[in-house]
Every structure is written in C-alpha cells, then in structure tokens.
Design an enzyme around this catalytic site. Structure first.
Site, PDB file in Angstrom:
ATOM      1  N   HIS A 110      -0.141  -6.228 -12.586  1.00 29.24           N
ATOM      2  CA  HIS A 110      -0.179  -6.291 -11.165  1.00 29.24           C
ATOM      3  C   HIS A 110      -1.786  -6.915 -10.737  1.00 29.24           C
ATOM      4  O   HIS A 110      -3.187  -6.687 -11.299  1.00 29.24           O
ATOM      5  CB  HIS A 110      -0.075  -5.276  -9.982  1.00 29.24           C
ATOM      6  CG  HIS A 110      -0.949  -4.315 -10.052  1.00 29.24           C
ATOM      7  ND1 HIS A 110      -2.312  -4.609  -9.943  1.00 29.24           N
ATOM      8  CD2 HIS A 110      -1.423  -2.809 -11.162  1.00 29.24           C
ATOM      9  CE1 HIS A 110      -2.610  -3.148  -9.717  1.00 29.24           C
ATOM     10  NE2 HIS A 110      -2.529  -2.628 -10.930  1.00 29.24           N
ATOM     11  N   ARG A 121       2.294  -1.323  -6.204  1.00 31.11           N
ATOM     12  CA  ARG A 121       1.325  -2.565  -6.257  1.00 31.11           C
ATOM     13  C   ARG A 121       2.107  -3.536  -7.469  1.00 31.11           C
ATOM     14  O   ARG A 121       1.603  -4.699  -7.230  1.00 31.11           O
ATOM     15  CB  ARG A 121      -0.246  -2.311  -6.621  1.00 31.11           C
ATOM     16  CG  ARG A 121      -0.294  -1.369  -7.942  1.00 31.11           C
ATOM     17  CD  ARG A 121      -1.601  -0.732  -7.768  1.00 31.11           C
ATOM     18  NE  ARG A 121      -1.799   0.536  -9.101  1.00 31.11           N
ATOM     19  CZ  ARG A 121      -1.252   1.498  -9.287  1.00 31.11           C
ATOM     20  NH1 ARG A 121      -1.359   1.748  -8.093  1.00 31.11           N
ATOM     21  NH2 ARG A 121      -1.453   2.273 -10.112  1.00 31.11           N
ATOM     22  N   GLU A 146       1.019   2.895 -13.958  1.00 32.07           N
ATOM     23  CA  GLU A 146      -0.171   3.327 -14.579  1.00 32.07           C
ATOM     24  C   GLU A 146      -0.211   5.054 -15.283  1.00 32.07           C
ATOM     25  O   GLU A 146      -0.017   5.493 -15.087  1.00 32.07           O
ATOM     26  CB  GLU A 146      -1.306   3.155 -13.902  1.00 32.07           C
ATOM     27  CG  GLU A 146      -2.711   2.506 -14.202  1.00 32.07           C
ATOM     28  CD  GLU A 146      -3.428   2.040 -15.117  1.00 32.07           C
ATOM     29  OE1 GLU A 146      -2.810   2.238 -16.061  1.00 32.07           O
ATOM     30  OE2 GLU A 146      -3.984   1.139 -14.824  1.00 32.07           O
ATOM     31  N   HIS A 154       1.363  -2.503 -15.156  1.00 27.43           N
ATOM     32  CA  HIS A 154      -0.479  -1.841 -15.362  1.00 27.43           C
ATOM     33  C   HIS A 154      -1.628  -2.059 -16.329  1.00 27.43           C
ATOM     34  O   HIS A 154      -0.907  -2.472 -17.284  1.00 27.43           O
ATOM     35  CB  HIS A 154      -0.077  -0.255 -14.411  1.00 27.43           C
ATOM     36  CG  HIS A 154       0.839  -0.186 -13.193  1.00 27.43           C
ATOM     37  ND1 HIS A 154      -0.245  -0.148 -11.779  1.00 27.43           N
ATOM     38  CD2 HIS A 154       1.773   0.160 -13.524  1.00 27.43           C
ATOM     39  CE1 HIS A 154       1.402   0.280 -11.558  1.00 27.43           C
ATOM     40  NE2 HIS A 154       2.077  -0.078 -12.237  1.00 27.43           N
TER      41      HIS A 154
END
Length: 204
Positions: A10, A59, A86, A156
């Site tokens: 991202h 995100r 993440e 991520h």
C-alpha cells in the site's frame, strides 16, 4: 498453464508519514500515499488481472481501489481477509518510532523491527506473520493461480515480506534484509510445476 501474480505494498499511510508504528491500527493513506497508488495503477494499466485480494485495513483497500480504477478493472472480484493484514506491533502501535527508541533503546527496537522470530510486547514476529499469511495464500489464493487466473494482492510490508519469503524460498536471514517499496508492483510468473511445488510447512 501459466499465471501471473502481482504484489503491491500500500501507499504511504498517515502514520507512516508521522513515523508511528501502525500494525493493525486502521489508518488511511496520506496524500502522498494516494499519489503512489495512482502511479502503481498506471504501471499495471493494460495487464490482465482476474481477481484481487487485500487485507481488512483501509490503507490497503484504498490502494487497491485506486489501482483498479486506474486500470479500469473496478468490476473484478475482490476478497478481503485479515490473514493479509500487516504484522501486529502490539503495545508499540501508535507510538512514534524515534520516541520508542529513546524509551527502550535503539538496539531493542531494532530487534523488534528486524529480527525474524522476536515479537514486540503483545504483537507478532515476522515468523508469526508468515505462519498466518502463507496458509491463507496456499488454501485460498493459490487455487486461482493453479486455474490460470491472474491475481493481484495489495497488502503490507510484512505480510508481503512473508509471501516473498515463501515464493522465493528465502531464509530468515535473507528476508529480514529485504525491503519492499510502497506502490511498486512486483510480478511473479508461475507455471504448473512451480505452483505444484508450493506447500506450507509452519516455521517452528
């Protein structure tokens, strides 16, 4: 049969900009992050993508939305799962990285951030993240690739680091040194022989 797998980290989030540990906190893109996502979409324009996967964090989802819009692919199926989130930073989430280094010491924070199997307080190590990401990839995403579908994953830094470790058969020492830039598509061409060689074995 051959299939293409695209991976994108991202774009910059607001907390990336503020130098804070983000982890599972749901923080959106910064203006720079939006620009990076647009650029990533431009790079993939014209490529065939049949299906996309992302995490449950905004995100990554926002980056994927921008990429698909730039590519004119808003209608393809999109699946969201926390398995692609993440790495969780636990008690460090929300803390400024420089202030955390002052509090716990540079060496301790470096160990938390860069070792393979040491988790921050209340969080996950990269090994934990690997053992979360890879079963989902093997059980849910890999069958599409096996069927010849071209797949995009927007996730991520650490979830993608775990995935690249698996795909490239990297050692723990090699993967902790690997940097994954935001918004830069990575492409893997996967054939039947390679796909059939992929099996998940938990790292103890």
């Amino acid at each position: 049969m051959q299939a293409t797998l695209y991976l994108i980290r991202h774009g910059q989030s607001q907390w990336n900009l503020e130098n804070r540990f983000t982890g599972w906190k749901d923080i959106d893109l910064s203006p720079t992050g939006v620009e990076v996502a647009i650029k990533a979409g431009d790079e993939l324009k014209g490529e065939k993508i049949d299906i996309a996967f992302t995490s449950t964090l905004i995100r990554a989802q926002h980056t994927l939305d921008i990429v698909l819009k730039e590519c004119g692919l808003e209608d393809i199926p999109v699946f969201k799962d926390a398995a692609l989130n993440e790495r969780a930073y636990g008690d460090l989430e929300g803390l400024n990285k420089a202030e955390t280094a002052k509090k716990f010491g540079d060496e301790q924070v470096h160990i938390w951030r860069r070792s393979f199997d040491v988790a921050p307080p209340g969080g996950e190590s990269l090994k934990d993240t690997y053992n979360r990401v890879i079963p989902y990839f093997v059980n849910t995403i890999l069958p599409y690739l096996k069927d010849g579908k071209d797949v995009l994953i927007v996730a991520h830094g650490n979830s993608l680091r775990a995935l690249e470790m698996f795909l490239e058969k990297l050692s723990p020492e090699e993967i902790v040194k690997k940097e994954i830039a935001t918004g830069v598509p990575t492409e893997y061409q996967l054939d039947d022989q390679f796909i059939s060689s992929l099996h998940f074995e938990p790292i103890k």
